[in-house]
Motif scaffolding. Structure first.
Motif, PDB file in Angstrom:
ATOM      1  N   GLY A 157       0.774  -1.227   0.000  1.00 39.43           N
ATOM      2  CA  GLY A 157       0.000   0.000   0.000  1.00 39.43           C
ATOM      3  C   GLY A 157       0.809   1.281   0.000  1.00 39.43           C
ATOM      4  O   GLY A 157       0.250   2.363  -0.091  1.00 39.43           O
ATOM      5  N   THR A 158       2.125   1.181   0.108  1.00 43.60           N
ATOM      6  CA  THR A 158       2.959   2.386   0.122  1.00 43.60           C
ATOM      7  C   THR A 158       4.364   1.995  -0.315  1.00 43.60           C
ATOM      8  O   THR A 158       4.608   0.882  -0.748  1.00 43.60           O
ATOM      9  CB  THR A 158       2.984   3.023   1.528  1.00 43.60           C
ATOM     10  OG1 THR A 158       3.737   4.249   1.460  1.00 43.60           O
ATOM     11  CG2 THR A 158       3.605   2.102   2.549  1.00 43.60           C
ATOM     12  N   SER A 159       5.289   2.936  -0.249  1.00 41.85           N
ATOM     13  CA  SER A 159       6.673   2.624  -0.600  1.00 41.85           C
ATOM     14  C   SER A 159       7.443   2.295   0.664  1.00 41.85           C
ATOM     15  O   SER A 159       7.110   2.753   1.750  1.00 41.85           O
ATOM     16  CB  SER A 159       7.330   3.810  -1.319  1.00 41.85           C
ATOM     17  OG  SER A 159       7.372   4.927  -0.463  1.00 41.85           O
ATOM     18  N   ARG A 160       8.467   1.510   0.499  1.00 40.35           N
ATOM     19  CA  ARG A 160       9.316   1.152   1.640  1.00 40.35           C
ATOM     20  C   ARG A 160      10.714   1.646   1.316  1.00 40.35           C
ATOM     21  O   ARG A 160      11.368   1.135   0.406  1.00 40.35           O
ATOM     22  CB  ARG A 160       9.305  -0.349   1.858  1.00 40.35           C
ATOM     23  CG  ARG A 160      10.226  -0.782   2.987  1.00 40.35           C
ATOM     24  CD  ARG A 160      10.169  -2.277   3.185  1.00 40.35           C
ATOM     25  NE  ARG A 160      10.334  -2.599   4.585  1.00 40.35           N
ATOM     26  CZ  ARG A 160       9.836  -3.661   5.164  1.00 40.35           C
ATOM     27  NH1 ARG A 160       9.127  -4.515   4.471  1.00 40.35           N
ATOM     28  NH2 ARG A 160      10.030  -3.887   6.446  1.00 40.35           N
ATOM     29  N   ARG A 161      11.180   2.632   2.006  1.00 41.35           N
ATOM     30  CA  ARG A 161      12.429   3.281   1.657  1.00 41.35           C
ATOM     31  C   ARG A 161      13.613   2.649   2.384  1.00 41.35           C
ATOM     32  O   ARG A 161      13.627   2.559   3.606  1.00 41.35           O
ATOM     33  CB  ARG A 161      12.358   4.777   1.992  1.00 41.35           C
ATOM     34  CG  ARG A 161      11.308   5.522   1.184  1.00 41.35           C
ATOM     35  CD  ARG A 161      11.600   5.444  -0.307  1.00 41.35           C
ATOM     36  NE  ARG A 161      10.547   6.023  -1.118  1.00 41.35           N
ATOM     37  CZ  ARG A 161      10.459   5.865  -2.434  1.00 41.35           C
ATOM     38  NH1 ARG A 161      11.352   5.135  -3.055  1.00 41.35           N
ATOM     39  NH2 ARG A 161       9.485   6.426  -3.111  1.00 41.35           N
ATOM     40  N   PHE A 162      14.582   2.228   1.603  1.00 41.00           N
ATOM     41  CA  PHE A 162      15.842   1.801   2.205  1.00 41.00           C
ATOM     42  C   PHE A 162      16.488   3.012   2.882  1.00 41.00           C
ATOM     43  O   PHE A 162      16.544   4.102   2.318  1.00 41.00           O
ATOM     44  CB  PHE A 162      16.792   1.259   1.133  1.00 41.00           C
ATOM     45  CG  PHE A 162      16.425  -0.101   0.623  1.00 41.00           C
ATOM     46  CD1 PHE A 162      16.883  -1.242   1.255  1.00 41.00           C
ATOM     47  CD2 PHE A 162      15.630  -0.243  -0.500  1.00 41.00           C
ATOM     48  CE1 PHE A 162      16.555  -2.500   0.790  1.00 41.00           C
ATOM     49  CE2 PHE A 162      15.293  -1.493  -0.980  1.00 41.00           C
ATOM     50  CZ  PHE A 162      15.750  -2.629  -0.337  1.00 41.00           C
ATOM     51  N   THR A 163      16.983   2.805   4.072  1.00 41.97           N
ATOM     52  CA  THR A 163      17.628   3.899   4.789  1.00 41.97           C
ATOM     53  C   THR A 163      19.134   3.919   4.576  1.00 41.97           C
ATOM     54  O   THR A 163      19.791   4.921   4.871  1.00 41.97           O
ATOM     55  CB  THR A 163      17.336   3.795   6.296  1.00 41.97           C
ATOM     56  OG1 THR A 163      17.795   2.531   6.786  1.00 41.97           O
ATOM     57  CG2 THR A 163      15.839   3.920   6.554  1.00 41.97           C
ATOM     58  N   TRP A 164      19.694   2.805   4.065  1.00 45.54           N
ATOM     59  CA  TRP A 164      21.147   2.742   3.824  1.00 45.54           C
ATOM     60  C   TRP A 164      21.424   1.556   2.915  1.00 45.54           C
ATOM     61  O   TRP A 164      20.808   0.504   3.058  1.00 45.54           O
ATOM     62  CB  TRP A 164      21.885   2.573   5.152  1.00 45.54           C
ATOM     63  CG  TRP A 164      23.380   2.777   5.083  1.00 45.54           C
ATOM     64  CD1 TRP A 164      24.053   3.955   5.224  1.00 45.54           C
ATOM     65  CD2 TRP A 164      24.386   1.778   4.875  1.00 45.54           C
ATOM     66  NE1 TRP A 164      25.417   3.749   5.115  1.00 45.54           N
ATOM     67  CE2 TRP A 164      25.641   2.417   4.904  1.00 45.54           C
ATOM     68  CE3 TRP A 164      24.342   0.397   4.673  1.00 45.54           C
ATOM     69  CZ2 TRP A 164      26.846   1.728   4.729  1.00 45.54           C
ATOM     70  CZ3 TRP A 164      25.530  -0.294   4.497  1.00 45.54           C
ATOM     71  CH2 TRP A 164      26.765   0.372   4.529  1.00 45.54           C
ATOM     72  N   CYS A 165      22.340   1.727   1.970  1.00 42.47           N
ATOM     73  CA  CYS A 165      22.703   0.654   1.041  1.00 42.47           C
ATOM     74  C   CYS A 165      24.180   0.731   0.699  1.00 42.47           C
ATOM     75  O   CYS A 165      24.760   1.826   0.646  1.00 42.47           O
ATOM     76  CB  CYS A 165      21.911   0.761  -0.259  1.00 42.47           C
ATOM     77  SG  CYS A 165      20.161   0.373  -0.112  1.00 42.47           S
ATOM     78  N   ASP A 166      24.776  -0.424   0.443  1.00 37.56           N
ATOM     79  CA  ASP A 166      26.179  -0.438   0.044  1.00 37.56           C
ATOM     80  C   ASP A 166      26.531  -1.797  -0.544  1.00 37.56           C
ATOM     81  O   ASP A 166      25.949  -2.821  -0.173  1.00 37.56           O
ATOM     82  CB  ASP A 166      27.083  -0.163   1.251  1.00 37.56           C
ATOM     83  CG  ASP A 166      28.543   0.061   0.843  1.00 37.56           C
ATOM     84  OD1 ASP A 166      28.765   0.731  -0.172  1.00 37.56           O
ATOM     85  OD2 ASP A 166      29.432  -0.435   1.531  1.00 37.56           O
ATOM     86  N   ALA A 167      27.488  -1.803  -1.470  1.00 38.35           N
ATOM     87  CA  ALA A 167      28.114  -3.035  -1.952  1.00 38.35           C
ATOM     88  C   ALA A 167      29.525  -3.066  -1.366  1.00 38.35           C
ATOM     89  O   ALA A 167      30.315  -2.147  -1.599  1.00 38.35           O
ATOM     90  CB  ALA A 167      28.165  -3.049  -3.474  1.00 38.35           C
ATOM     91  N   ASP A 168      29.825  -4.085  -0.595  1.00 40.71           N
ATOM     92  CA  ASP A 168      31.137  -4.175   0.051  1.00 40.71           C
ATOM     93  C   ASP A 168      32.131  -4.811  -0.923  1.00 40.71           C
ATOM     94  O   ASP A 168      32.361  -6.024  -0.909  1.00 40.71           O
ATOM     95  CB  ASP A 168      31.053  -4.985   1.338  1.00 40.71           C
ATOM     96  CG  ASP A 168      32.333  -4.904   2.153  1.00 40.71           C
ATOM     97  OD1 ASP A 168      33.384  -4.530   1.590  1.00 40.71           O
ATOM     98  OD2 ASP A 168      32.299  -5.240   3.351  1.00 40.71           O
TER      99      ASP A 168
END
Length: 306
Positions: free
Chosen positions: A263-274
């Motif tokens: 029903g809404t968007s789910r926002r990633f708060t942090w992302c990274d490729a190690d």
């Protein structure tokens, strides 16, 4: 004396690795997800097309996984090309390394010859693994790879999903999509993955090795329906895979984490490729030791809980 200029590939490889910065502390009920194709199944020597570092040394890969969990305070691991279901396998060693409070699920993924046994000196069967710092209340395995129309391949590539007591409204899934770009089944496999992950109308966290690049038309069923980790900001679409092809370094993004909230968007708060854990060395018989633990980099995403 003038310093000899470094080859272009060396400059690219050096630019991939960034300093490790302090990470934010985990919030209550936050999902901290690590997705990694650890190339854990035995086979391939230095210089071979199928080479991957430390394939016959599961303890080295598990040590890196445990280190990632500690560094990120992670509570979800989504693993591809991992061995399990036997003492001494990757998942067995990982259980001991992570300690109490973790639950595990796995699914076989057969090679084209139809076999699932991990080769060489490895123990267990090949496939997918999920580890969660919660109690698993339900597990679903869906064979999402369509049958080979020629009848010659026995390969299976499932989608594995779990539900937990901590994130009861979220289906947590992992998968592995066909690597061959000429295989006509890839588009249908992605649609099948979407159907498996979204079954029941729950929130979804889906990570894996999709073997598809950002913007790919075949990836649209997922990228148009879900938010993708690492798709926004200055470091968007970071490289997650290194190949040594025809004597050249090839860097691409093949791994993804998707998520949605009903029903809404789910926002990633942090992302990274190690990328520090991705082997970036040339693959020749005399190349020497690798500088990473897989041909893939782990992808990490933080999400608010439900």
């Amino acid at each position: 004396m003038f310093e000899r200029a470094k080859p272009l590939w060396a400059a690219v490889a050096a630019a991939l690795v960034v300093p490790l910065l302090p990470l934010p502390a985990a919030a209550a009920a936050e999902l901290r997800v690590i997705s990694w194709n650890v190339c854990g199944e035995a086979g391939g020597q230095r210089g071979d097309a199928g080479y991957c570092p430390y394939r016959n040394e599961p303890d080295k890969k598990v040590e890196q996984l445990a280190g990632l969990v500690s560094r990120h305070q992670a509570n979800v691991l989504l693993l591809q090309e991992v061995c399990g279901a036997a003492p001494g396998s990757h998942l067995d060693l990982l259980k001991a390394a992570l300690g109490p409070g973790w639950s595990f699920a796995r699914a076989d993924g057969a090679r084209p010859d139809g076999r699932v046994d991990c080769r060489g000196s490895l123990e267990g069967d090949l496939g997918l693994g999920i580890a969660v710092k919660a109690e698993i209340t339900g597990t679903t395995v869906t064979q999402t790879l369509p049958p080979d129309p020629t009848g010659q391949s026995g390969q299976t590539l499932p989608t594995l999903c779990v539900r937990t007591d901590t994130w009861a409204g979220t289906r947590i899934c992992t998968t592995h999509v066909l690597a061959d770009p000429a295989d006509p089944r890839r588009a249908q496999q992605v649609r099948n993955v979407k159907a498996a992950a979204s079954a029941g109308g729950l929130d979804v966290v889906l990570g894996g090795d999709f073997n598809l690049f950002p913007g790919s038309a075949e990836l649209k069923p997922l990228s148009s329906a879900y938010e993708e980790c690492d798709s926004l900001g200055n470091s968007r679409d970071e490289v997650t895979h290194h190949a040594w092809t025809s004597g050249k370094h090839v860097y691409r993004k093949r791994d993804h984490i998707f998520a949605t909230r009903t029903g809404t968007s789910r926002r990633f708060t942090w992302c990274d490729a190690d990328q520090s854990l991705m082997d970036r060395t040339a693959n020749e018989p005399d190349s020497g030791p690798p500088n990473g633990y897989s041909d893939h980099a782990p992808l990490i995403g933080y999400l608010p809980g439900t």
